[in-house]
Design a protein around this motif. Structure first.
Motif, short mmCIF file in Angstrom:
data_model
loop_
_atom_site.label_atom_id
_atom_site.label_comp_id
_atom_site.label_asym_id
_atom_site.label_seq_id
_atom_site.Cartn_x
_atom_site.Cartn_y
_atom_site.Cartn_z
N ILE A 1 -12.43 11.51 -0.98
CA ILE A 1 -10.88 11.75 -1.46
C ILE A 1 -10.64 11.02 -2.52
O ILE A 1 -10.86 9.82 -2.83
CB ILE A 1 -10.12 11.46 -0.17
CG1 ILE A 1 -10.75 12.07 1.04
CG2 ILE A 1 -8.70 11.81 -0.52
CD1 ILE A 1 -10.25 11.36 2.31
N GLN A 2 -10.08 11.75 -3.56
CA GLN A 2 -9.64 11.06 -4.87
C GLN A 2 -8.22 10.60 -4.80
O GLN A 2 -7.88 9.37 -5.05
CB GLN A 2 -9.65 12.04 -6.18
CG GLN A 2 -9.50 11.62 -7.53
CD GLN A 2 -10.03 12.32 -8.55
OE1 GLN A 2 -10.31 13.56 -8.27
NE2 GLN A 2 -10.07 11.80 -9.64
N GLU A 3 -7.37 11.34 -4.38
CA GLU A 3 -5.89 10.88 -3.90
C GLU A 3 -5.10 11.77 -3.22
O GLU A 3 -5.54 12.85 -2.99
CB GLU A 3 -5.21 10.61 -5.47
CG GLU A 3 -5.17 11.93 -6.26
CD GLU A 3 -4.16 11.83 -7.41
OE1 GLU A 3 -3.64 11.02 -7.79
OE2 GLU A 3 -4.18 12.87 -8.23
N VAL A 4 -3.76 11.35 -2.69
CA VAL A 4 -3.17 11.94 -1.78
C VAL A 4 -1.80 11.89 -2.25
O VAL A 4 -1.43 10.76 -2.95
CB VAL A 4 -3.04 11.79 -0.45
CG1 VAL A 4 -4.46 11.88 0.19
CG2 VAL A 4 -2.71 10.00 -0.16
N THR A 5 -0.89 12.83 -2.33
CA THR A 5 0.47 12.93 -2.50
C THR A 5 1.13 13.51 -1.26
O THR A 5 0.82 14.53 -0.88
CB THR A 5 1.01 13.52 -3.79
OG1 THR A 5 0.35 14.79 -3.87
CG2 THR A 5 0.61 12.66 -5.00
N PRO A 6 2.29 12.95 -0.93
CA PRO A 6 2.96 11.42 -1.25
C PRO A 6 2.13 10.38 -0.57
O PRO A 6 1.48 10.57 0.42
CB PRO A 6 4.39 11.68 -0.75
CG PRO A 6 4.20 12.67 0.52
CD PRO A 6 3.33 13.46 0.11
N THR A 7 2.51 9.28 -1.19
CA THR A 7 1.98 7.94 -0.63
C THR A 7 2.55 7.21 0.47
O THR A 7 2.28 6.08 0.96
CB THR A 7 1.42 7.39 -1.79
OG1 THR A 7 2.08 6.72 -2.35
CG2 THR A 7 0.01 8.00 -2.53
N ASP B 1 -19.34 19.16 3.32
CA ASP B 1 -19.16 17.77 2.65
C ASP B 1 -19.65 16.66 3.43
O ASP B 1 -19.92 15.55 3.03
CB ASP B 1 -17.97 17.65 1.71
CG ASP B 1 -17.32 18.61 0.79
OD1 ASP B 1 -18.36 19.11 0.39
OD2 ASP B 1 -16.22 18.94 0.79
N GLY B 2 -19.50 16.94 4.71
CA GLY B 2 -19.46 15.37 5.48
C GLY B 2 -18.20 14.68 5.74
O GLY B 2 -17.14 15.37 5.06
N TYR B 3 -18.20 13.75 6.13
CA TYR B 3 -16.76 12.93 6.27
C TYR B 3 -16.69 12.02 5.15
O TYR B 3 -17.69 11.63 4.48
CB TYR B 3 -16.59 12.36 7.85
CG TYR B 3 -17.28 11.06 7.77
CD1 TYR B 3 -18.67 11.10 8.41
CD2 TYR B 3 -16.70 9.73 7.76
CE1 TYR B 3 -19.26 10.13 8.48
CE2 TYR B 3 -17.55 8.83 7.67
CZ TYR B 3 -19.05 8.84 8.14
OH TYR B 3 -19.50 7.58 8.49
N SER B 4 -15.26 11.91 5.05
CA SER B 4 -14.86 10.98 3.92
C SER B 4 -13.55 10.00 4.35
O SER B 4 -12.92 10.72 5.04
CB SER B 4 -14.84 11.56 2.29
OG SER B 4 -14.23 12.85 2.56
N LEU B 5 -13.17 8.91 3.81
CA LEU B 5 -12.19 8.04 4.02
C LEU B 5 -11.50 7.82 2.77
O LEU B 5 -12.09 7.72 1.67
CB LEU B 5 -12.61 6.80 4.62
CG LEU B 5 -13.54 6.74 5.87
CD1 LEU B 5 -13.80 5.36 6.24
CD2 LEU B 5 -12.89 7.51 6.96
N LEU B 6 -10.11 7.73 2.84
CA LEU B 6 -9.34 7.04 1.76
C LEU B 6 -8.48 6.02 2.55
O LEU B 6 -7.41 6.18 3.36
CB LEU B 6 -8.36 8.09 1.18
CG LEU B 6 -7.67 7.37 0.12
CD1 LEU B 6 -8.45 7.15 -1.18
CD2 LEU B 6 -6.68 8.54 -0.36
N PRO B 7 -8.76 4.86 2.50
CA PRO B 7 -8.30 3.64 3.07
C PRO B 7 -6.73 3.23 2.48
O PRO B 7 -6.60 3.77 1.04
CB PRO B 7 -9.08 2.49 2.60
CG PRO B 7 -10.27 2.65 2.36
CD PRO B 7 -10.26 4.35 1.73
N ASP B 8 -5.85 3.12 3.25
CA ASP B 8 -4.61 2.86 2.60
C ASP B 8 -3.98 3.91 1.89
O ASP B 8 -3.20 4.13 1.02
CB ASP B 8 -4.51 1.75 1.65
CG ASP B 8 -5.12 0.65 2.17
OD1 ASP B 8 -5.11 0.25 3.43
OD2 ASP B 8 -5.53 -0.39 1.54
N ALA B 9 -4.20 5.14 2.28
CA ALA B 9 -3.81 6.25 1.55
C ALA B 9 -2.33 6.54 2.00
O ALA B 9 -1.78 6.82 0.92
CB ALA B 9 -4.55 7.59 2.66
N VAL B 10 -1.62 6.41 3.01
CA VAL B 10 -0.38 6.65 3.20
C VAL B 10 0.34 5.43 3.70
O VAL B 10 -0.03 5.05 4.91
CB VAL B 10 0.24 7.95 4.18
CG1 VAL B 10 1.60 8.00 4.26
CG2 VAL B 10 -0.55 9.22 3.52
#
Lengths: 350, 66
Positions: A30-36, A114-123
């Motif tokens: 996961i590269q990024e999310v919006t909104p944060t 893709d399997g699973y992935s994490l984005l820590p502190d995303a929101v």
């Protein structure tokens, strides 16, 4: 041809490193999310940008926001827009499990491609004064997809530059190995004499210094686009620069004597001290202070997260390859020295 | 001296090429061009080393011949 096997091996290993190091893809992430940021009680519509992901191909995509290990929000109404863009709705319940405390939630995403992935502190979610109960906390998640494949780990900020592990780090390993052998030959010279051993020391040190300078340069390039500046005064950066200076002083010291015997003898002694200084400079001092480098500030060197098995398959051959290539370059330098030495003894005028 | 001028020139040219597109190129495509720059730096370093040995050898050859 047979006696050159190690040069061929070195060249092949470096070639393998280059090909495998560039060709093996990164694991999807996961590269990024919006909104944060969001407020408790919101119906949050999250746009998720994936890296190397296949959202359109995936049939069963699931997403969660993790508040803590027993509080999860299940993502609903998942719409893929492209392979790398996904929209997920999260109904954030209120009150939050820990009231009046804003917290950064981790995004967990999984699909069968893709399997699973994490984005820590995303929101970051902030509490709201009024309690309007909507949405629900789930207390577990399930059905994460494990996908096996030959990929390098995905790291935010690093992205593809994780491949520099095969080019920047082996230079340092190879440098230490070359300096180690130069120390051995220095000791042999002090015991047995013979200018060949002295030339071994000098040539190995020359290549070691080249590798050290290249290590500093490649490190600065890597740091510029990941840590934000080429030289951040990181303790390991400073200490390795000092180590290079210690060895540069070896070259200066050699020129301080006119007599060859003296030159070789004194510099061989200094060479031992230089290697003794190298160990605390590179391995002890950086560990005592906080450092941007992994494996410092009390952390173990290569954790499972930083160096997975796929990376090992390229990283270790890279060390051997660069070392052998360095030994080859050192041999060329030494043969030049031997020629010059022989010419000097036969009173060829210089 | 010639070597210093040449390497300075190479540095200057590469700087000016990169200057305009530097940010987008190096930050884009998952920063893959950072890895390329790293490999090119190593390549340049090895070439410089080989050039130095080459020149030293040429000098020695000339001196022996004379």
């Amino acid at each position: 041809m047979l006696k050159h096997w190690w040069k061929i091996l070195g060249a092949l290993l470096v070639l393998y490193t280059l090909i495998a190091g560039f060709m093996i893809p990164l694991k999807p992430g996961i590269q990024e999310v919006t909104p944060t940021n969001a407020q408790a009680g919101d119906n949050l519509s999250l746009a998720i940008t994936g890296y190397n992901s296949h959202f359109k191909d995936a049939k069963e995509i699931k997403a969660w926001l993790k508040y803590d290990s027993t509080h999860y929000i299940v993502g609903e109404n998942i719409r893929d827009s492209t392979q790398t863009l996904l929209f997920v709705d999260f109904k954030i319940p209120t009150p939050l499990p820990i009231q009046n405390e804003s917290r950064r939630m981790t995004l967990i995403l999984t699909n069968e491609v893709d399997g699973y992935s994490l984005l820590p502190d995303a929101v970051e979610v902030v509490p709201m004064g009024i309690d309007t109960i909507m949405g629900q906390w789930g207390n577990t998640i399930g059905g994460l997809h494990e996908v096996k494949g030959t990929t390098f780990p995905y790291r935010n900020i690093l992205y593809e530059t994780i491949r520099n592990l095969f080019f920047h780090v082996p230079l340092w390993f190879a440098m230490i190995i070359l300096f180690f052998f130069s120390t051995i030959y220095g000791i042999i010279y002090l015991i047995l004499g013979n200018s060949r051993n002295d030339h071994m020391v000098l040539s190995l040190n020359q290549v070691g210094i080249l590798y050290g300078i290249l290590g500093l340069v490649t490190g600065a390039i890597w740091a510029n686009w990941t840590w934000g500046e080429p030289w951040s005064g990181d303790v390991k950066q400073n200490m390795s620069a000092v180590a290079i200076l210690v060895y540069l002083a070896y070259l200066v010291l050699r020129n301080a004597f006119d007599d060859y015997e003296q030159q070789a003898r004194y510099s061989a002694v200094y060479n031992i001290f230089a290697f003794v200084a190298l160990i605390p400079l590179l391995f002890v001092l950086p560990r005592l202070y906080d450092s941007l480098h992994p494996g410092n500030g009390g952390n173990p060197g290569f954790g499972g997260e930083d160096l997975d098995n796929t990376m090992r398959m390229v990283f270790y051959p890279a060390i051997i390859g660069w070392t052998l290539l360095g030994a080859w370059m050192a041999q060329l330098a030494r043969r030049y020295m031997a020629l010059k030495h022989a010419a000097l003894e036969k009173d060829v005028d210089f | 001296m010639k070597r210093v001028i040449v390497s300075g020139l190479i540095l200057f040219v590469s700087q000016s090429i990169f200057a305009q597109t530097e940010q987008s190129l190096m930050e884009g495509s998952g920063k893959i061009y950072v890895v390329l720059a790293t490999v090119l730096a190593i390549y340049a370093g090895i070439l410089i080393f080989l050039t130095i040995i080459e020149r030293k050898l040429s000098n020695l050859e000339r001196q022996i011949r004379e």
